[in-house]
Design an enzyme around this catalytic site. Structure first.
Site, PDB file in Angstrom:
ATOM      1  N   ASP A 121      -1.252  -0.653   6.038  1.00  0.00           N
ATOM      2  CA  ASP A 121      -1.405  -0.162   7.407  1.00  0.00           C
ATOM      3  C   ASP A 121      -2.751   0.476   7.677  1.00  0.00           C
ATOM      4  O   ASP A 121      -3.025   0.886   8.795  1.00  0.00           O
ATOM      5  CB  ASP A 121      -0.314   0.862   7.732  1.00  0.00           C
ATOM      6  CG  ASP A 121      -0.566   2.208   7.067  1.00  0.00           C
ATOM      7  OD1 ASP A 121      -1.207   2.230   5.995  1.00  0.00           O
ATOM      8  OD2 ASP A 121      -0.128   3.227   7.613  1.00  0.00           O
ATOM      9  N   ASP A 147       0.866  -1.169   0.000  1.00  0.00           N
ATOM     10  CA  ASP A 147       0.000   0.000   0.000  1.00  0.00           C
ATOM     11  C   ASP A 147       0.910   1.229   0.000  1.00  0.00           C
ATOM     12  O   ASP A 147       1.972   1.216   0.615  1.00  0.00           O
ATOM     13  CB  ASP A 147      -0.889   0.009   1.243  1.00  0.00           C
ATOM     14  CG  ASP A 147      -1.693   1.291   1.360  1.00  0.00           C
ATOM     15  OD1 ASP A 147      -2.503   1.564   0.469  1.00  0.00           O
ATOM     16  OD2 ASP A 147      -1.470   2.032   2.338  1.00  0.00           O
ATOM     17  N   LYS A 148       0.521   2.283  -0.711  1.00  0.00           N
ATOM     18  CA  LYS A 148       1.401   3.444  -0.828  1.00  0.00           C
ATOM     19  C   LYS A 148       1.439   4.272   0.443  1.00  0.00           C
ATOM     20  O   LYS A 148       2.477   4.406   1.099  1.00  0.00           O
ATOM     21  CB  LYS A 148       0.974   4.338  -2.004  1.00  0.00           C
ATOM     22  CG  LYS A 148       1.891   5.559  -2.193  1.00  0.00           C
ATOM     23  CD  LYS A 148       1.387   6.466  -3.280  1.00  0.00           C
ATOM     24  CE  LYS A 148       0.217   7.303  -2.808  1.00  0.00           C
ATOM     25  NZ  LYS A 148       0.607   8.340  -1.802  1.00  0.00           N
ATOM     26  N   THR A 149       0.290   4.815   0.804  1.00  0.00           N
ATOM     27  CA  THR A 149       0.256   5.791   1.887  1.00  0.00           C
ATOM     28  C   THR A 149       0.539   5.147   3.230  1.00  0.00           C
ATOM     29  O   THR A 149      -0.139   4.211   3.641  1.00  0.00           O
ATOM     30  CB  THR A 149      -1.117   6.491   1.932  1.00  0.00           C
ATOM     31  OG1 THR A 149      -1.383   7.057   0.653  1.00  0.00           O
ATOM     32  CG2 THR A 149      -1.129   7.579   2.993  1.00  0.00           C
ATOM     33  N   ASP A 195      -6.936  -1.297   3.855  1.00  0.00           N
ATOM     34  CA  ASP A 195      -6.094  -2.423   3.452  1.00  0.00           C
ATOM     35  C   ASP A 195      -6.563  -3.740   4.053  1.00  0.00           C
ATOM     36  O   ASP A 195      -6.092  -4.806   3.638  1.00  0.00           O
ATOM     37  CB  ASP A 195      -4.636  -2.193   3.899  1.00  0.00           C
ATOM     38  CG  ASP A 195      -4.069  -0.907   3.342  1.00  0.00           C
ATOM     39  OD1 ASP A 195      -4.441  -0.540   2.216  1.00  0.00           O
ATOM     40  OD2 ASP A 195      -3.263  -0.267   4.036  1.00  0.00           O
ATOM     41  N   LYS A 197      -9.513  -3.315  -3.881  1.00  0.00           N
ATOM     42  CA  LYS A 197      -8.203  -3.764  -3.396  1.00  0.00           C
ATOM     43  C   LYS A 197      -8.191  -5.277  -3.231  1.00  0.00           C
ATOM     44  O   LYS A 197      -7.221  -5.946  -3.610  1.00  0.00           O
ATOM     45  CB  LYS A 197      -7.864  -3.083  -2.063  1.00  0.00           C
ATOM     46  CG  LYS A 197      -7.377  -1.656  -2.223  1.00  0.00           C
ATOM     47  CD  LYS A 197      -6.690  -1.172  -0.967  1.00  0.00           C
ATOM     48  CE  LYS A 197      -6.073   0.199  -1.193  1.00  0.00           C
ATOM     49  NZ  LYS A 197      -5.276   0.658  -0.044  1.00  0.00           N
ATOM     50  N   THR A 203      -2.972   1.667  -4.487  1.00  0.00           N
ATOM     51  CA  THR A 203      -3.257   2.926  -3.813  1.00  0.00           C
ATOM     52  C   THR A 203      -4.591   3.488  -4.267  1.00  0.00           C
ATOM     53  O   THR A 203      -5.060   3.196  -5.377  1.00  0.00           O
ATOM     54  CB  THR A 203      -2.145   3.961  -4.095  1.00  0.00           C
ATOM     55  OG1 THR A 203      -2.474   5.193  -3.460  1.00  0.00           O
ATOM     56  CG2 THR A 203      -1.986   4.204  -5.586  1.00  0.00           C
ATOM     57  N   GLY A 204      -5.181   4.275  -3.431  1.00  0.00           N
ATOM     58  CA  GLY A 204      -6.398   4.983  -3.795  1.00  0.00           C
ATOM     59  C   GLY A 204      -6.110   6.292  -4.490  1.00  0.00           C
ATOM     60  O   GLY A 204      -7.027   6.978  -4.952  1.00  0.00           O
TER      61      GLY A 204
END
Length: 698
Positions: free
Chosen positions: A572, A377-379, A576, A553, A525-526
């Protein structure tokens, strides 16, 4: 306001009964190994039985003859001391072993004899043989073996049971996103009610910093809404009348009046909860190697014992038949087999914990060795989850003066992007300029009076409102996914700033190390395609899935799994959780939300993406040790059982029962020593950094 918002990690208040009811019910527990061999059991039960059995096993060992002879000590003698092993060993068998006997009864009833049946056979034979030795029927006494076997089995099953309750924890953390109460508007009056009393059509007041209690449409007010906990979008979304809001999201910079459109099971948050429950309730395809080996060994030991008894009985050697049959069953006692998996798992979990890896699900650790794709996940995972100042461009070329003006305007703001600008100015050594009359412009930016003139900082909406054109340099920034802000004074644009989600310095090392291990790296990612593409290029990520909502996702993870590929998901946030539960291996950043931690099999306590490499390295090393131990335990039985059965008697070799017990102990020691070698595996960021450094050198 076109500022990006960091992902909120403030602790949510524990949701009450109403919140839990509105969000969904508890998830079913896992069913390990294809059937519920632990029905009615609990973590606390195995824990209590282990500690008490361990306390009783110690004196059994101390007063047993074999350990005294091997270690060269003499136990204290007092009236009845010779009965200490028998009495305490019987208590351990009755107290600690009963749970396995009940499990064996279930396995036999289901016609699926496995580890519980074999453990029960072993402890039953050891119990009968020990009492026979105590009563001088045989010249053997293995009370300490019986007590040790029961205690170790309890330890292994305690570690296993600790992972069964994780589904309920995940759903409880999701439910905690909902507030316990809502403020319902009735005319000019505002009343506080429990959220389970809300109905579609009600209007609720959501104050600044509060969470939206139900899905709805804004009827009055404007504010920035942080939806990162639900959608994964790192930027706060400016909301005006007519816009939709999602239950559980956080309102900042203003208050809203929202007309409720969905409550209870119909909300988006409840949908996420159903996804988590469905993914975690699905049966795992992986089966413990020990269960399969134990099922085979059960039949081998049983058939070997019966054949030994029948052969020597028909030969007329009835005493030899009984002794050799008992020796076969004793030497086939699955002490080494029982240790082969639980001891390796226990060492690997403690080793992982010391290196920032918390293994919550042993099957997840086992599956990690075959991972072919790691999805981040990116963020908050690859990035910091908070904006940082990336670029400054002044029309007159004086970037420092432009940054000083922008920092002065944003100094009194608590918005994440405002803090990024202020911190960026401080980090570049730009002296602060005083400002007054600060005013936040909801959805557009902020303004204040600096050096006697009004200065504004804002995004495209503020420019459009003032009829101004953006600087051409900002086109490249926007195309790269950065948030663009302009500084405006005296009716003209003075310059522009670029803000982006800062990449963690550890992320590059983690991606490089995974590539070196032959593992592809993907990102979900969103955020928009532009933002995702920018991060992917900087980190050399192989595949990207952008603008992905929660349900998508989980679907994206399934898409990566097509073709039989093993996929690990690292995240996190609440958004997710379904993906973590759906992936072959779910890995949670420990500093993230409780639900992500509960939905994962492995948790990175240090919140360091480099620890993903350590987790995979630990998995591979753990699997090697498990296979080595299983091969040894199986080979030992294949060689020792025929000898115990008397195949070498014609050549003068008749294995005594005591020697069989010693051989069983030796096998156990070999398995334990081999498992200890697992501690030599190097894990943690330092090891990952060395891998990346070696890759750079080549």
């Amino acid at each position: 306001m076109d500022h990006s918002a960091h992902e909120h990690n403030e602790p949510a208040s524990a949701a009450g009964t109403s919140a839990t009811a509105a969000a969904g019910g508890p998830a079913p527990a896992h069913d390990h190994g294809g059937h519920d061999r632990h029905a009615g059991h609990s973590v606390a039960m195995f824990r209590d039985k282990f500690w008490l059995s361990l306390a009783l096993t110690i004196p059994v060992i101390v007063w047993s003859g074999d350990p005294q002879a091997w270690l060269g000590y003499a136990a204290p003698v007092f009236p009845g001391s010779e009965l200490v092993p028998a009495l305490l060993g019987t208590v351990v068998f009755a107290y600690g072993g009963l749970v396995f006997i009940r499990g064996a009864r279930t396995e036999l009833w289901d016609r699926t004899p496995g580890m519980m049946t074999l453990i029960s056979l072993a402890i039953a034979v050891a119990f009968v043989t020990s009492w026979a030795g105590t009563l001088r029927l045989f010249d053997v006494e293995i009370w300490w073996e019986l007590a040790t076997l029961v205690t170790i089995m309890l330890l292994g099953h305690w570690l296993e049971m600790r992972s069964i309750a994780q589904a309920q924890g995940a759903l409880a953390a999701l439910a905690a996103l909902l507030p316990d109460v809502a403020e319902r508007v009735s005319g000019d009056a505002v009343e506080t009610i429990a959220i389970d009393r809300l109905a579609a059509g009600d209007v609720v007041l959501v104050r600044p910093g509060g969470r939206v209690p139900a899905d709805g449409v804004i009827v009055e007010g404007a504010a920035d809404v942080d939806e990162s906990m639900i959608t994964g979008e790192s930027q706060a979304v400016a909301k005006e009348p007519g816009a939709t809001v999602i239950a559980g999201t956080v309102v900042a910079g203003g208050s809203l009046r929202v007309r409720v459109t969905a409550v209870g099971e119909e909300t988006a948050l409840s949908g996420i909860m159903r996804l988590v429950a469905a993914a975690q309730a699905s049966a795992s395809r992986a089966q413990a190697l020990a269960d399969r080996a134990a099922a085979i060994l059960f039949y081998v030991a049983l058939v070997s014992g019966l054949m030994t008894l029948a052969f020597w009985w028909l030969q007329g050697d009835r005493e030899g038949a009984l002794v050799r049959t008992a020796t076969v069953l004793v030497i086939a006692c699955p002490h080494a087999l029982g240790l082969a998996i639980p001891l390796v798992i226990a060492i690997s979990t403690s080793l992982g914990a010391r290196n920032g890896l918390l293994v919550k699900d042993r099957l997840a650790l086992e599956r990690a060795r075959d991972v072919q794709v790691v999805i981040f996940d990116k963020t908050g995972t690859l990035t910091q989850g908070a904006p940082v100042l990336a670029a400054v461009a002044a029309v007159d070329g004086d970037d420092r003066r432009l940054l000083a003006l922008a920092a002065a305007v944003e100094a009194d703001s608590e918005h994440p992007i405002a803090r990024a600008i202020v911190e960026g100015a401080r980090g570049r050594g730009v002296n602060a300029v005083s400002a007054r009359r600060f005013e936040a412009l909801a959805g557009r930016g902020a303004r204040a009076e600096v050096d006697g003139r009004p200065v504004a900082v804002g995004g495209p909406r503020l420019l459009a409102e003032l009829g101004l054109e953006p600087m051409t340099v900002t086109d490249a920034w926007a195309a790269d996914g950065q948030t663009v802000l302009h500084v405006i004074a005296d009716g003209r644009v003075l310059g522009a700033l670029a803000v982006e989600d800062g990449i963690r310095p550890e992320s590059m090392e983690a991606v490089a190390a995974l590539h070196r291990m032959g593992i592809r790296v993907a990102m979900i990612t969103g955020d928009s395609q532009a933002v995702a593409g920018s991060v992917a290029r900087r980190l050399a990520i192989d595949e990207v899935a952008a603008e992905v909502l929660p349900a998508d996702k989980a679907d994206a993870v399934r898409a990566f799994q097509r073709g039989g590929r093993r996929v690990a998901m690292v995240g996190d946030g609440v958004n997710d959780a379904p993906a973590l539960a759906t992936a072959d291996v779910g890995i949670a950043i420990g500093a993230g939300t409780d639900v992500a931690v509960e939905s994962a099999g492995i948790v990175l306590v240090r919140s360091d993406p480099r620890d993903v490499v350590g987790a995979i390295r630990l998995s591979r090393a753990t699997y090697r040790k498990m296979v080595q131990n299983l091969v040894w335990a199986t080979a030992y039985n294949l060689l020792a059982i025929p000898v115990a059965a008397g195949v070498l008697v014609p050549w003068g070799v008749d294995l005594p029962m005591a020697v069989g017990a010693i051989a069983m102990s030796a096998s156990t020691i070999i398995v334990a020593a081999n498992a200890q070698l697992l501690r030599r595996v190097e894990l943690g960021p330092a090891a990952t950094a060395s891998v990346s450094a070696a890759q750079a050198a080549t």
